[in-house]
Write a protein that holds these residues in place. Structure first.
Motif, PDB file in Angstrom:
ATOM      1  N   ALA A  60       0.840  -1.198   0.000  1.00 59.37           N
ATOM      2  CA  ALA A  60       0.000   0.000   0.000  1.00 59.37           C
ATOM      3  C   ALA A  60       0.875   1.247   0.000  1.00 59.37           C
ATOM      4  CB  ALA A  60      -0.922  -0.001   1.205  1.00 59.37           C
ATOM      5  N   ALA A  61       0.287   2.363  -0.379  1.00 59.36           N
ATOM      6  CA  ALA A  61       1.036   3.620  -0.432  1.00 59.36           C
ATOM      7  C   ALA A  61       1.574   4.017   0.936  1.00 59.36           C
ATOM      8  CB  ALA A  61       0.138   4.719  -1.000  1.00 59.36           C
ATOM      9  N   ASP A  62       0.905   3.582   2.020  1.00 56.21           N
ATOM     10  CA  ASP A  62       1.364   3.925   3.373  1.00 56.21           C
ATOM     11  C   ASP A  62       2.363   2.912   3.929  1.00 56.21           C
ATOM     12  OD1 ASP A  62      -0.177   1.716   3.902  1.00 56.21           O
ATOM     13  OD2 ASP A  62      -1.632   2.741   5.183  1.00 56.21           O
ATOM     14  N   GLY A  63       2.781   1.948   3.097  1.00 55.64           N
ATOM     15  CA  GLY A  63       3.765   0.961   3.527  1.00 55.64           C
ATOM     16  C   GLY A  63       3.179  -0.344   4.035  1.00 55.64           C
ATOM     17  N   THR A  64       1.869  -0.398   4.222  1.00 56.83           N
ATOM     18  CA  THR A  64       1.222  -1.628   4.681  1.00 56.83           C
ATOM     19  C   THR A  64       1.337  -2.718   3.619  1.00 56.83           C
ATOM     20  OG1 THR A  64      -0.378  -0.301   5.908  1.00 56.83           O
ATOM     21  CG2 THR A  64      -0.928  -2.614   5.562  1.00 56.83           C
ATOM     22  N   GLU A  65       1.606  -3.955   4.061  1.00 55.90           N
ATOM     23  CA  GLU A  65       1.705  -5.078   3.132  1.00 55.90           C
ATOM     24  C   GLU A  65       0.558  -6.056   3.373  1.00 55.90           C
ATOM     25  OE1 GLU A  65       5.431  -6.934   2.504  1.00 55.90           O
ATOM     26  OE2 GLU A  65       6.610  -5.115   2.826  1.00 55.90           O
ATOM     27  N   THR A  66      -0.088  -6.479   2.297  1.00 59.88           N
ATOM     28  CA  THR A  66      -1.188  -7.438   2.380  1.00 59.88           C
ATOM     29  C   THR A  66      -0.832  -8.663   1.549  1.00 59.88           C
ATOM     30  OG1 THR A  66      -2.789  -5.625   2.564  1.00 59.88           O
ATOM     31  CG2 THR A  66      -3.655  -7.805   2.022  1.00 59.88           C
ATOM     32  N   PRO A  67      -0.792  -9.856   2.174  1.00 66.01           N
ATOM     33  CA  PRO A  67      -0.420 -11.061   1.417  1.00 66.01           C
ATOM     34  C   PRO A  67      -1.509 -11.481   0.434  1.00 66.01           C
ATOM     35  CG  PRO A  67      -1.065 -11.643   3.655  1.00 66.01           C
ATOM     36  CD  PRO A  67      -1.041 -10.146   3.599  1.00 66.01           C
ATOM     37  N   LEU A  68      -1.083 -12.002  -0.699  1.00 63.01           N
ATOM     38  CA  LEU A  68      -1.981 -12.570  -1.694  1.00 63.01           C
ATOM     39  C   LEU A  68      -1.892 -14.091  -1.633  1.00 63.01           C
ATOM     40  CD1 LEU A  68      -1.142 -10.221  -4.715  1.00 63.01           C
ATOM     41  CD2 LEU A  68      -2.949  -9.941  -3.000  1.00 63.01           C
ATOM     42  N   ALA A  69      -2.961 -14.755  -2.057  1.00 66.99           N
ATOM     43  CA  ALA A  69      -2.972 -16.222  -2.081  1.00 66.99           C
ATOM     44  C   ALA A  69      -2.253 -16.705  -3.336  1.00 66.99           C
ATOM     45  CB  ALA A  69      -4.406 -16.733  -2.060  1.00 66.99           C
ATOM     46  N   LEU A  70      -1.253 -17.565  -3.145  1.00 64.68           N
ATOM     47  CA  LEU A  70      -0.468 -18.076  -4.269  1.00 64.68           C
ATOM     48  C   LEU A  70      -1.178 -19.239  -4.947  1.00 64.68           C
ATOM     49  CD1 LEU A  70       3.175 -18.144  -2.835  1.00 64.68           C
ATOM     50  CD2 LEU A  70       2.219 -16.504  -4.457  1.00 64.68           C
ATOM     51  N   SER A  71      -1.250 -19.203  -6.267  1.00 62.53           N
ATOM     52  CA  SER A  71      -1.697 -20.353  -7.048  1.00 62.53           C
ATOM     53  C   SER A  71      -0.506 -21.217  -7.434  1.00 62.53           C
ATOM     54  CB  SER A  71      -2.415 -19.886  -8.322  1.00 62.53           C
ATOM     55  OG  SER A  71      -3.459 -18.996  -8.028  1.00 62.53           O
ATOM     56  N   LEU A  91      -8.159  -6.879  -1.395  1.00 59.11           N
ATOM     57  CA  LEU A  91      -7.396  -5.760  -0.858  1.00 59.11           C
ATOM     58  C   LEU A  91      -8.346  -4.632  -0.484  1.00 59.11           C
ATOM     59  CD1 LEU A  91      -4.495  -5.528  -3.488  1.00 59.11           C
ATOM     60  CD2 LEU A  91      -4.377  -6.562  -1.218  1.00 59.11           C
ATOM     61  N   PRO A  92      -8.022  -3.880   0.564  1.00 57.32           N
ATOM     62  CA  PRO A  92      -8.805  -2.673   0.837  1.00 57.32           C
ATOM     63  C   PRO A  92      -8.717  -1.722  -0.356  1.00 57.32           C
ATOM     64  CG  PRO A  92      -7.390  -3.222   2.697  1.00 57.32           C
ATOM     65  CD  PRO A  92      -6.969  -4.102   1.567  1.00 57.32           C
ATOM     66  N   GLN A  93      -9.814  -1.039  -0.643  1.00 56.17           N
ATOM     67  CA  GLN A  93      -9.768  -0.097  -1.752  1.00 56.17           C
ATOM     68  C   GLN A  93      -8.733   0.986  -1.463  1.00 56.17           C
ATOM     69  OE1 GLN A  93     -13.942   1.735  -0.678  1.00 56.17           O
ATOM     70  NE2 GLN A  93     -12.865   3.192  -1.960  1.00 56.17           N
ATOM     71  N   GLY A  94      -8.125   1.491  -2.531  1.00 58.87           N
ATOM     72  CA  GLY A  94      -7.140   2.544  -2.334  1.00 58.87           C
ATOM     73  C   GLY A  94      -5.964   2.424  -3.271  1.00 58.87           C
ATOM     74  N   SER A  95      -4.921   3.204  -2.975  1.00 57.86           N
ATOM     75  CA  SER A  95      -3.732   3.270  -3.826  1.00 57.86           C
ATOM     76  C   SER A  95      -2.651   2.330  -3.312  1.00 57.86           C
ATOM     77  CB  SER A  95      -3.192   4.701  -3.861  1.00 57.86           C
ATOM     78  OG  SER A  95      -4.157   5.580  -4.408  1.00 57.86           O
ATOM     79  N   TYR A  96      -1.932   1.728  -4.256  1.00 57.20           N
ATOM     80  CA  TYR A  96      -0.860   0.790  -3.927  1.00 57.20           C
ATOM     81  C   TYR A  96       0.405   1.182  -4.680  1.00 57.20           C
ATOM     82  CZ  TYR A  96      -4.278  -1.940  -1.456  1.00 57.20           C
ATOM     83  OH  TYR A  96      -5.223  -2.328  -0.539  1.00 57.20           O
ATOM     84  N   ALA A  97       1.544   0.910  -4.038  1.00 56.56           N
ATOM     85  CA  ALA A  97       2.833   1.330  -4.593  1.00 56.56           C
ATOM     86  C   ALA A  97       3.504   0.247  -5.415  1.00 56.56           C
ATOM     87  CB  ALA A  97       3.766   1.766  -3.462  1.00 56.56           C
TER      88      ALA A  97
END
Length: 467
Positions: A60-71, A91-97
């Protein structure tokens, strides 16, 4: 009395087995969005490389990291010769870096066998600004950069170029509904690549396309609704609410686009709908547990297959009335017309026979032994060839329209649940639910020319320029 109860119990068990697989209801997004990462085919120069990822995170733009599920966890050329879905997640709506990649291990094959490469202890971050809209999906296309990832043959730092895929031309768009993912995958029927994903309501099933108005109508069985998609924009523009408990699995649209017909499996009815206003013009009672519908070439008659009452209801579409109810063998599932419209092919859940009917008199013309487990039938109206598939294996049989004998067989990568034909490419589009993918098969050579990873339990596919 005991005998009657036993007969009832046997019948109950028998009919319960005929029910459509219920969708695994996915919780609503509620302010979130989804991201899908598709990796383009691995470059040939990476044939000696194999690496394992420990995870992919969205930054995320604020540095937060959200894991994705790997296929995928292990990456190697033999599994990545086509576009693959490698990760996805909410993911929460919003901007990502950008994205970060954690590497567990990397191996490079040399003259003396495989050797370990030095991998980074920290996740590798790749800058790629993107936005996740509320209750929408974002597809990111990834291309692996081998020369920038393998350093001097001793170390490995994963490098990818990232982009948001462009929209295919409207005439090249095709769609796949994914019942358990509550999504519709949009792909380019010519290149066989996924371009975008559309979030839908619960349990998307049958899709019909209005080729001229450039609209797609999607049955939402778990929401008792019909969703309308703008084909050009690739986005939902409207939704019609049916009655509670209708559970519509499939739809039909008359050739002139004036009437949309919903099969309401849960209420033993069909709804005739104005597709422009989404107003129900008439509701008709049909047989027990209608599961599919077929229009004749003119669009004046609709045939509704009632699996629990062993009947076909014939609908007079212009007059909005049931004109006949025809008895069949046990569990009619689907039907197809030949090119002239004077033969109706019907297959059944509990019968090893495909039956050919005269659609006017509904007399039996011929019974064809096809074996058990038939799940899909497609008639090529260009030459009347019959394509027959089963849910439990990947073998598709081709039947001659004159002798009604099997001519040849070909296979796809898993059990088949639905097929349609792209007229422009002369290709068969095949839904393979257990593999969560679609295949495109060239009808002349019978070779699979493309496969696409889609969502959970793909149910249907529809293409612009469908035959």
């Amino acid at each position: 009395m005991k005998k009657s109860f036993g007969s009832f119990l046997i019948a109950l068990i028998f009919f319960t087995g005929c029910e459509m697989k219920p969708a695994q209801v996915k919780p609503p997004l509620e302010g979130q969005g989804e991201v899908f990462l598709y990796l383009e085919p691995f470059p040939q120069e990476a044939e000696r490389l194999k690496f394992t990822l420990g995870g992919i995170n969205a930054l995320a733009a604020d540095g937060t990291e959200t894991p994705l599920a790997l296929s995928f966890e292990e990456f190697r050329l033999e599994d990545l010769k086509r576009q693959r879905l490698i990760a996805s997640g909410r993911l929460p709506q919003g901007s990502y870096a950008g994205l970060s990649f954690a590497v567990k291990r990397a191996l490079l094959k040399g003259e003396e066998g495989e050797g370990d490469l030095i991998v980074p202890k920290q996740s590798t971050k790749i800058s790629f600004p993107f936005t996740v809209p509320r209750e929408k999906a974002v597809v990111i296309s990834m291309t692996f950069k081998y020369s920038e990832s393998v350093k001097e043959g001793t170390s490995f730092f994963p490098s990818f170029s990232l982009l948001i895929p462009g929209k295919p031309l409207v005439t090249l768009k095709a769609f796949a509904s994914n019942r358990d993912s509550n999504t519709v995958t949009v792909f380019d029927k010519r290149s066989g690549r996924v371009a975008s994903v559309i979030e839908t309501g619960n349990g998307p099933g049958g899709i019909v396309l209005d080729q001229r108005a450039r609209r797609a109508y999607v049955a939402l069985s778990e929401d008792d609704s019909i969703e309308v998609i703008d084909v050009e924009r690739g986005d939902t523009i409207n939704r019609m609410r049916l009655n509670a408990g209708d559970r519509p699995p499939e739809l039909a649209l008359t050739p002139d686009g004036s009437a949309l017909i919903s099969v309401n499996s849960g209420s033993d009815s069909v709804s005739i709908i104005n597709p422009f206003t989404l107003i129900e013009m008439k509701r008709l009672t049909v047989g027990h547990r209608p599961v599919s519908i077929l229009l004749d070439r003119t669009g004046r008659k609709a045939y509704v297959f009632n699996s629990f009452s062993n009947t076909v209801s014939v609908i007079d579409v212009p007059n909005r009335a049931v004109s006949a109810t025809l008895a069949t063998e046990v569990g009619p599932l689907r039907g197809q017309f030949n090119r002239k419209g004077d033969r109706l092919y019907v297959f059944f859940e509990r019968s090893p026979y495909l039956i050919v009917y005269d659609p006017v008199t509904f007399s039996v013309i011929k019974r064809i032994f096809v074996g058990s487990g038939l799940s899909v039938l497609k008639v090529d109206t260009q030459n009347d060839m019959l394509y027959v598939g089963r849910k439990y294996d990947g073998m598709i049989e081709v039947y001659d329209p004159f002798s009604l004998m099997p001519m040849e067989t070909f296979s796809v990568s898993g059990g088949v649940d639905y097929m349609t034909i792209d007229n422009e490419g002369n290709n068969l589009c095949v839904v393979i639910p257990d593999k969560k993918r679609l295949a495109i098969v060239e009808l002349v050579s019978k070779k699979t020319i493309a496969e696409m990873d889609v969502g959970d339990y793909p149910y249907w596919t529809a293409v612009m320029g469908e035959r």
